[in-house]
Design a protein around this motif. Structure first.
Motif, PDB file in Angstrom:
ATOM      1  N   LEU A   1       0.852  -1.173   0.000  1.00  0.00           N
ATOM      2  CA  LEU A   1       0.000   0.000   0.000  1.00  0.00           C
ATOM      3  C   LEU A   1       0.889   1.223   0.000  1.00  0.00           C
ATOM      4  CD1 LEU A   1      -2.747   1.454   0.205  1.00  0.00           C
ATOM      5  CD2 LEU A   1      -2.408   1.459   2.700  1.00  0.00           C
ATOM      6  N   TYR A   2       0.792   2.024  -1.053  1.00  0.00           N
ATOM      7  CA  TYR A   2       1.373   3.368  -1.043  1.00  0.00           C
ATOM      8  C   TYR A   2       0.307   4.305  -0.499  1.00  0.00           C
ATOM      9  CZ  TYR A   2       1.911   8.109  -2.771  1.00  0.00           C
ATOM     10  OH  TYR A   2       1.944   9.474  -2.856  1.00  0.00           O
ATOM     11  N   GLY A   3       0.705   5.148   0.439  1.00  0.00           N
ATOM     12  CA  GLY A   3      -0.186   6.190   0.926  1.00  0.00           C
ATOM     13  C   GLY A   3       0.602   7.462   1.137  1.00  0.00           C
ATOM     14  N   ARG A   4       0.022   8.589   0.790  1.00  0.00           N
ATOM     15  CA  ARG A   4       0.689   9.859   1.067  1.00  0.00           C
ATOM     16  C   ARG A   4       0.974   9.963   2.555  1.00  0.00           C
ATOM     17  NH1 ARG A   4      -3.300  13.983  -0.763  1.00  0.00           N
ATOM     18  NH2 ARG A   4      -2.300  15.049   0.989  1.00  0.00           N
ATOM     19  N   LEU A   5       2.182  10.398   2.882  1.00  0.00           N
ATOM     20  CA  LEU A   5       2.643  10.348   4.265  1.00  0.00           C
ATOM     21  C   LEU A   5       1.724  11.120   5.206  1.00  0.00           C
ATOM     22  CD1 LEU A   5       4.774   9.342   6.225  1.00  0.00           C
ATOM     23  CD2 LEU A   5       6.144  11.374   5.694  1.00  0.00           C
ATOM     24  N   ASP A   6       1.243  12.277   4.776  1.00  0.00           N
ATOM     25  CA  ASP A   6       0.379  13.041   5.670  1.00  0.00           C
ATOM     26  C   ASP A   6      -0.910  12.293   5.974  1.00  0.00           C
ATOM     27  OD1 ASP A   6      -0.301  13.460   2.925  1.00  0.00           O
ATOM     28  OD2 ASP A   6      -1.493  15.202   3.473  1.00  0.00           O
ATOM     29  N   LEU A   7      -1.406  11.522   5.009  1.00  0.00           N
ATOM     30  CA  LEU A   7      -2.614  10.732   5.243  1.00  0.00           C
ATOM     31  C   LEU A   7      -2.322   9.555   6.170  1.00  0.00           C
ATOM     32  CD1 LEU A   7      -4.203  10.700   1.680  1.00  0.00           C
ATOM     33  CD2 LEU A   7      -4.862  12.075   3.654  1.00  0.00           C
ATOM     34  N   LEU A   8      -1.227   8.854   5.920  1.00  0.00           N
ATOM     35  CA  LEU A   8      -0.872   7.712   6.779  1.00  0.00           C
ATOM     36  C   LEU A   8      -0.667   8.164   8.219  1.00  0.00           C
ATOM     37  CD1 LEU A   8       1.649   5.704   4.539  1.00  0.00           C
ATOM     38  CD2 LEU A   8      -0.782   5.262   4.882  1.00  0.00           C
ATOM     39  N   GLU A   9      -0.050   9.314   8.397  1.00  0.00           N
ATOM     40  CA  GLU A   9       0.195   9.819   9.754  1.00  0.00           C
ATOM     41  C   GLU A   9      -1.110  10.150  10.484  1.00  0.00           C
ATOM     42  OE1 GLU A   9       4.629  11.850   9.372  1.00  0.00           O
ATOM     43  OE2 GLU A   9       2.858  13.032   8.822  1.00  0.00           O
ATOM     44  N   SER A  10      -2.156  10.468   9.727  1.00  0.00           N
ATOM     45  CA  SER A  10      -3.433  10.831  10.348  1.00  0.00           C
ATOM     46  C   SER A  10      -4.338   9.630  10.590  1.00  0.00           C
ATOM     47  CB  SER A  10      -4.175  11.835   9.456  1.00  0.00           C
ATOM     48  OG  SER A  10      -4.659  11.204   8.270  1.00  0.00           O
ATOM     49  N   MET A  11      -3.953   8.456  10.053  1.00  0.00           N
ATOM     50  CA  MET A  11      -4.819   7.282  10.111  1.00  0.00           C
ATOM     51  C   MET A  11      -4.526   6.434  11.343  1.00  0.00           C
ATOM     52  SD  MET A  11      -4.577   6.507   6.011  1.00  0.00           S
ATOM     53  CE  MET A  11      -4.610   4.738   6.176  1.00  0.00           C
ATOM     54  N   PRO A  12      -5.559   5.896  11.975  1.00  0.00           N
ATOM     55  CA  PRO A  12      -5.339   4.999  13.111  1.00  0.00           C
ATOM     56  C   PRO A  12      -4.862   3.638  12.624  1.00  0.00           C
ATOM     57  CG  PRO A  12      -7.659   5.064  12.585  1.00  0.00           C
ATOM     58  CD  PRO A  12      -6.996   6.085  11.689  1.00  0.00           C
ATOM     59  N   PRO A  13      -4.262   2.839  13.493  1.00  0.00           N
ATOM     60  CA  PRO A  13      -3.872   1.491  13.086  1.00  0.00           C
ATOM     61  C   PRO A  13      -5.099   0.626  12.858  1.00  0.00           C
ATOM     62  CG  PRO A  13      -3.535   1.765  15.425  1.00  0.00           C
ATOM     63  CD  PRO A  13      -3.913   3.118  14.887  1.00  0.00           C
ATOM     64  N   TRP A  14      -4.895  -0.485  12.156  1.00  0.00           N
ATOM     65  CA  TRP A  14      -5.972  -1.443  11.912  1.00  0.00           C
ATOM     66  C   TRP A  14      -5.777  -2.679  12.780  1.00  0.00           C
ATOM     67  CZ3 TRP A  14      -6.281  -4.827   6.894  1.00  0.00           C
ATOM     68  CH2 TRP A  14      -7.423  -5.635   6.941  1.00  0.00           C
ATOM     69  N   LYS A  15      -4.614  -3.294  12.693  1.00  0.00           N
ATOM     70  CA  LYS A  15      -4.314  -4.513  13.443  1.00  0.00           C
ATOM     71  C   LYS A  15      -3.346  -4.174  14.578  1.00  0.00           C
ATOM     72  CE  LYS A  15      -4.727  -7.208   9.181  1.00  0.00           C
ATOM     73  NZ  LYS A  15      -4.009  -8.050   8.188  1.00  0.00           N
ATOM     74  N   GLY A  16      -3.623  -4.715  15.751  1.00  0.00           N
ATOM     75  CA  GLY A  16      -2.761  -4.461  16.894  1.00  0.00           C
ATOM     76  C   GLY A  16      -1.850  -5.624  17.185  1.00  0.00           C
ATOM     77  N   GLY A  17      -0.657  -5.330  17.723  1.00  0.00           N
ATOM     78  CA  GLY A  17       0.288  -6.382  18.066  1.00  0.00           C
ATOM     79  C   GLY A  17       1.689  -5.853  18.175  1.00  0.00           C
ATOM     80  N   GLY A  18       2.635  -6.742  17.972  1.00  0.00           N
ATOM     81  CA  GLY A  18       4.032  -6.364  18.071  1.00  0.00           C
ATOM     82  C   GLY A  18       4.486  -5.519  16.904  1.00  0.00           C
ATOM     83  N   ASP A  19       5.474  -4.690  17.142  1.00  0.00           N
ATOM     84  CA  ASP A  19       6.200  -3.907  16.145  1.00  0.00           C
ATOM     85  C   ASP A  19       5.422  -2.721  15.596  1.00  0.00           C
ATOM     86  OD1 ASP A  19       8.840  -3.853  15.253  1.00  0.00           O
ATOM     87  OD2 ASP A  19       8.286  -4.532  13.251  1.00  0.00           O
ATOM     88  N   MET A  20       4.150  -2.551  16.019  1.00  0.00           N
ATOM     89  CA  MET A  20       3.405  -1.375  15.547  1.00  0.00           C
ATOM     90  C   MET A  20       3.191  -0.382  16.689  1.00  0.00           C
ATOM     91  SD  MET A  20       0.291  -1.976  17.113  1.00  0.00           S
ATOM     92  CE  MET A  20      -0.901  -1.008  16.231  1.00  0.00           C
ATOM     93  N   ILE A  21       3.984  -0.538  17.745  1.00  0.00           N
ATOM     94  CA  ILE A  21       3.804   0.276  18.941  1.00  0.00           C
ATOM     95  C   ILE A  21       5.087   1.018  19.296  1.00  0.00           C
ATOM     96  CG2 ILE A  21       2.009  -1.184  19.892  1.00  0.00           C
ATOM     97  CD1 ILE A  21       5.537  -1.407  21.279  1.00  0.00           C
ATOM     98  N   GLU A  22       4.938   2.067  20.088  1.00  0.00           N
ATOM     99  CA  GLU A  22       6.083   2.701  20.732  1.00  0.00           C
ATOM    100  C   GLU A  22       6.172   2.284  22.192  1.00  0.00           C
ATOM    101  OE1 GLU A  22       5.818   6.916  20.005  1.00  0.00           O
ATOM    102  OE2 GLU A  22       7.064   6.741  18.203  1.00  0.00           O
ATOM    103  N   SER A  23       5.019   2.208  22.853  1.00  0.00           N
ATOM    104  CA  SER A  23       5.012   1.736  24.237  1.00  0.00           C
ATOM    105  C   SER A  23       3.646   1.140  24.549  1.00  0.00           C
ATOM    106  CB  SER A  23       5.307   2.892  25.208  1.00  0.00           C
ATOM    107  OG  SER A  23       4.255   3.844  25.164  1.00  0.00           O
TER     108      SER A  23
END
Length: 419
Positions: free
Chosen positions: A249-271
């Protein structure tokens, strides 16, 4: 021919030798039912060159480890190759930033990601999503599911009898209520290439975002997402001579930054605490769990392979092959070609009078030919064409005029048997 704007003719390209390229694909040396294998189902899944197979084997045998997490050399090397693959994809699409490239399971997964993140937060009653009659189920069903939950309208732009998008009909349906235009860049059934730069320009003029399903388009020519101007672009690896199990999936960075995650789990978190979670920035936010590490390496190798031949050279070869196939198939008595748009990729769907597509495909199989039969995951398009299904011949860089001749000969034999 797929170009940045899909309207300009390609520049003169280097001569491409499909016979030489065929030697790079081990499976093409096989026979089927005692006949030479004629593979005409690249639109469903392309065969893999030795360069891809070898790159994936090296990833397994030289530096396999999980990525992004290990403090040891093997993990760092695996991470380096994985992120290098992301940069390869960025360059292939001419995205502005590698953070705009999200690895997914396939194109379907990529479209669902947009539906479940951007769509879930931006669509509701009074809004509309605009698709076309050409769409694969992957670009229909996610929007129907979300529509049933969120209450927006799903509009369908018509096509003309030759399979071209009806731009007047598109314009009538495009207004300020449309928040997303989601369309195929290239039809998987008819090969029609949509004027995506013009579609994007018109959509943006009414404030709509644009998602393009590029699964068929990236195979047949160069794609430049910045020139097109789209907001999202999805494609899958296995149609591009790469492995299954990976999409983009290519997405414009400003749009990706504004979007919530879809799947939760490892490696998609900061804390993470038991009370709350802080999510990582894109693209990690959308890549929960262990990613397709080896598959990413394979996809990068596939991209390097086609770019090594030259996308314009491949496109010129396929355009010549398409012209030849359309001429030869038109000579078969009782055969109807579905989709004769002037801007068309090397995909030909057809019907033969008195022959069910599945029966015909079975007869062609006995001659060593691999073709797709049925509705091609595009049942609404079949209804528009007035058929229950078609036979589809989809060509790749390894396809030749001899393959077309074998198809026409097998069709003549089948027609005699079915008469």
């Amino acid at each position: 021919m797929v170009t940045a704007t899909l309207t300009a003719a390609p520049r003169a390209a280097a001569v491409f030798d499909p016979e030489a390229a065929r030697a790079d694909f081990p499976i093409l040396a096989r026979t089927m039912h005692g006949k030479p294998l004629v593979y005409l189902d690249t639109g469903a899944s392309a065969q893999k060159p030795r360069a891809v197979l070898d790159a994936m084997a090296r990833a397994h045998t030289e530096c396999y480890a999980n990525v992004h997490r290990g403090a040891y050399w093997l993990s760092e090397e695996a991470t380096s190759r994985f992120e290098a693959a992301r940069e390869t994809v960025r360059g292939f699409l001419n995205a502005a930033d590698p953070r705009e490239i999200v690895f997914t399971a396939n194109a379907t997964d990529a479209i669902n990601l947009v539906a479940q993140t951007w769509g879930r937060t931006h669509l509701g009653p009074g809004d509309a999503v605009l698709i076309s009659e050409l769409e694969h189920h992957a670009n229909i069903v996610p929007w129907q599911m979300l529509r049933d939950e969120k209450g927006f309208e799903l509009r369908v732009a018509p096509i003309t009898d030759d399979g071209t998008l009806d731009m007047a009909g598109f314009a009538r349906l495009l207004d300020e209520r449309v928040k997303l235009v989601a369309m195929a860049h290239c039809s998987n059934v008819l090969g029609t290439i949509l004027p995506v730069a013009e579609i994007t320009r018109r959509a943006h003029a009414v404030g709509a975002r644009v998602l393009l399903d590029g699964s068929q388009a990236v195979v047949h020519g160069a794609v430049d997402v910045q020139a097109i101007g789209c907001d999202f672009y999805a494609f899958t690896g296995h149609k591009l001579y790469g492995p299954t199990g990976i999409g983009v999936l290519y997405g414009r960075l400003d749009l990706l930054e504004s979007m919530p995650p879809w799947k939760g789990g490892g490696d998609m978190i900061e804390s993470v605490t038991f009370e709350t979670t802080t999510f990582a920035p894109p693209p990690a936010r959308f890549e929960a769990g262990t990613p397709p590490i080896v598959e990413a390496v394979g996809l990068a190798a596939a991209i390097d392979y086609v770019r090594g031949h030259g996308m314009e050279a491949i496109a010129a070869h396929e355009a010549d092959l398409l012209r030849y196939a359309m001429q030869r198939l038109a000579s078969v008595e009782g055969l109807t070609i579905h989709g004769t748009a002037p801007h068309k990729a090397a995909v030909v769907s057809f019907s033969l009078t008195g022959a069910h597509p599945h029966d015909l495909a079975t007869l062609l199989d006995r001659s060593g030919l691999c073709l797709r039969a049925g509705h091609h995951c595009a049942q609404p398009l079949m209804a528009r064409l007035g058929v229950t299904g078609t036979i589809r011949a989809s060509f790749g860089l390894y396809s030749t005029r001899a393959d077309v001749d074998a198809l026409v000969g097998a069709l003549e034999r089948a027609r005699t048997i079915l008469a």
